[in-house]
Scaffold this motif. Structure first.
Motif, PDB file in Angstrom:
ATOM      1  N   THR A 182       4.280 -35.786   5.361  1.00  0.00           N
ATOM      2  CA  THR A 182       3.793 -34.908   6.437  1.00  0.00           C
ATOM      3  C   THR A 182       2.905 -35.735   7.361  1.00  0.00           C
ATOM      4  OG1 THR A 182       1.743 -34.267   5.301  1.00  0.00           O
ATOM      5  CG2 THR A 182       3.724 -32.948   4.828  1.00  0.00           C
ATOM      6  N   HIS A 242       6.497 -39.595  10.249  1.00  0.00           N
ATOM      7  CA  HIS A 242       5.469 -38.676  10.754  1.00  0.00           C
ATOM      8  C   HIS A 242       4.388 -39.487  11.474  1.00  0.00           C
ATOM      9  CE1 HIS A 242       7.321 -35.345   8.532  1.00  0.00           C
ATOM     10  NE2 HIS A 242       7.514 -36.221   7.563  1.00  0.00           N
ATOM     11  N   LYS A 286       3.521 -29.701   9.949  1.00  0.00           N
ATOM     12  CA  LYS A 286       2.931 -29.664   8.607  1.00  0.00           C
ATOM     13  C   LYS A 286       2.026 -30.877   8.424  1.00  0.00           C
ATOM     14  CE  LYS A 286       2.898 -28.190   4.205  1.00  0.00           C
ATOM     15  NZ  LYS A 286       2.404 -26.864   3.807  1.00  0.00           N
TER      16      LYS A 286
END
Length: 506
Positions: A182, A242, A286
């Motif tokens: 994430t 991410h 997220k």
């Protein structure tokens, strides 16, 4: 302390054998390549020690004799330099430096007897660094393969006040279970240590990439080709899909963090901006938060409790559906967050016994969250939280002053262990009672002496106070030489009492 299970897991994943957890250490077996990789790739190790002799000793002389039995020509040349670090956990050996001196003397004496020459000591940059560890009467002498503590990665260009230790930062991230799946956020990032360690973990980069040297590179059996192969092998590195974000209210901290990120070559992975946590808003993707707010010890804010109340409010309203991990020190600070943690982990930040708490932020009620399949604690986390003695009974969050200086860098080379069991507490209570009694007796004695002095002042029976002392010709006693100053109107017992107290407490 507190990261031993994390380090053990790292070693197992690295391929080490016979991994066993001890007190502030993890032991393992492996070949030369494993030793090189342990130094280069472990995120939570302070140093890698290679034991060369185990023995028992009940005195400093025993240590001297056992060290002298080793053939030091196998490890050291007379022209080389060496240093000795000591870690002591024993009732018999109370001074680690004294143990270091005895080891040094044994080595030097052996060289003088065998060669007529002696190697020199170099504390700053020795060719060989030795480590002796004593637990009661069990002694282990090791070669230090790391040299400078492994928490000194090499990417830190500048620092801010009270920076977080790199090993602790990496351990916190690994404890959270985050592996780059994430986005990652540190809303109070300081010099960026947590952010950089997160990037290294997410991309599976070795933390040793930025180091200039290791102690094993000076060893006679150093395999340069093998280490070059390990150093240049980037086959295990992975893509990070991410992003990592850092924020801080202090622009100086932001600039420092950016400089450190650039030095680590991670500018494409980490973005750092100036922003107050109170302005934090719900991230689009997220995310996980791992942060280390001020504790009010080495660094603070004008309204410490208000800061933690604000943190709780931001998490509750602007971080729904995500997890936040917070390392802090004071119970009253945690209380101000106003949220129930799903797990608490005791961790030491230097000499401060802190807690690392996870807060799971979900929208709605806990009952509904669980009904929809949400997991508050895993079975392993439940087992850990149920362990007895995980925390001290009636635990207080307070600084361990006796270890503050030794553990400021959290470096095991200078760490001296202290007993904190019931037997020692009872002994300490008895000692304190004795000290209080002796202080009372000393005070009574002082009062009697003061009354005698005042009486002598009144009577003036042939005593010459102007010369700074009484002249007892018959008794042969010269009070002037015993630092009693009657010229000022009385003896200075206050200073004397303070010296007495120091002697007793020491």
């Amino acid at each position: 302390m507190g990261l031993e299970p994390v380090l053990a897991k790292e070693l197992t994943q690295l391929g080490a054998n016979n991994v066993q957890i001890g007190r502030r250490m993890v032991s393992f077996t492996g070949n030369k390549e494993m030793m090189y990789r342990a130094n280069f790739q472990l995120h939570t190790a302070i140093r890698i020690l290679k034991p060369i002799r185990h023995f028992k000793a009940k005195s400093a002389d025993d240590v001297y004799e056992e060290i002298k039995k080793i053939d030091w020509l196998n490890y050291l040349e007379p022209e080389k330099t060496f240093a000795v670090d000591a870690v002591v956990f024993s009732e018999e050996f109370r001074h680690s430096k004294f143990v270091s001196y005895k080891v040094k003397d044994a080595i030097v004496d052996q060289f003088r007897e065998k060669t007529g020459k002696r190697p020199n000591i170099s504390v700053a940059n020795p060719d060989i660094r030795l480590n002796i560890h004593i637990a009661e009467d069990h002694c282990t002498l090791s070669l230090d393969s790391s040299g400078e503590s492994l928490h000194r990665r090499g990417y830190r260009q500048e620092s801010v006040e009270a920076p977080l230790n790199e090993v602790l930062a990496a351990g916190m991230i690994l404890m959270s279970g985050w592996q780059g799946d994430t986005d990652f956020i540190d809303p109070m990032c300081g010099s960026g240590t947590i952010l950089i360690e997160a990037a290294l973990i997410a991309r599976n980069m070795a933390p040793g990439l930025f180091r200039k040297e290791y102690a094993f590179e000076k060893w006679a059996d150093f395999d340069a080709d093998l280490f070059d192969e390990i150093y240049n092998d980037d086959s295990q590195e992975r893509e990070f899909k991410h992003h990592i974000y850092g924020y801080d209210i202090d622009m100086k901290a932001v600039n420092t963090a950016r400089m450190n990120v650039k030095a680590a070559g991670l500018s494409s992975t980490i973005t750092i901006e100036q922003q107050d946590f109170k302005d934090f808003v719900q991230p689009r993707n997220k995310s996980i938060i791992i942060t280390n707010p001020p504790y009010g010890e080495r660094i603070s804010t004008p309204d410490l409790l208000g800061t933690y109340k604000m943190i709780g409010e931001r998490l509750k309203h602007q971080f729904k559906g995500n997890d936040a991990w917070i390392l802090s020190y004071r119970e009253e600070c945690f209380e101000q967050i106003g949220l129930k943690p799903s797990i608490k982990i005791p961790l030491f930040n230097g000499s401060l016994e802190c807690e690392f708490r996870r807060y799971q932020m979900f929208d709605g009620k806990l009952k509904d969250f669980r009904f929809e399949g949400g997991v508050v604690k895993t079975e392993e986390e439940k087992r850990q939280m149920a362990e007895k003695h995980r925390f001290k009974k009636e635990r207080e969050f307070k600084k361990r002053l006796e270890e503050a200086e030794q553990n400021e860098e959290a470096d095991i080379r200078s760490f001296t262990f202290h007993r904190h069991d019931l037997e020692q507490k009872e002994r300490k209570d008895r000692e304190n009672q004795t000290i209080r009694k002796e202080r009372t007796l000393r005070k009574d004695w002082k009062d009697r002496e003061d009354r005698t002095i005042r009486k002598d002042h009144k009577e003036q029976r042939g005593r010459d106070f102007k010369k700074g002392g009484r002249d007892f010709g018959k008794g042969g006693r010269d009070f002037g030489k015993k630092s009693r100053n009657f010229g000022k109107g009385g003896r200075d017992f206050n200073n004397r009492d303070r010296r007495f107290d120091d002697d007793v407490e020491d």
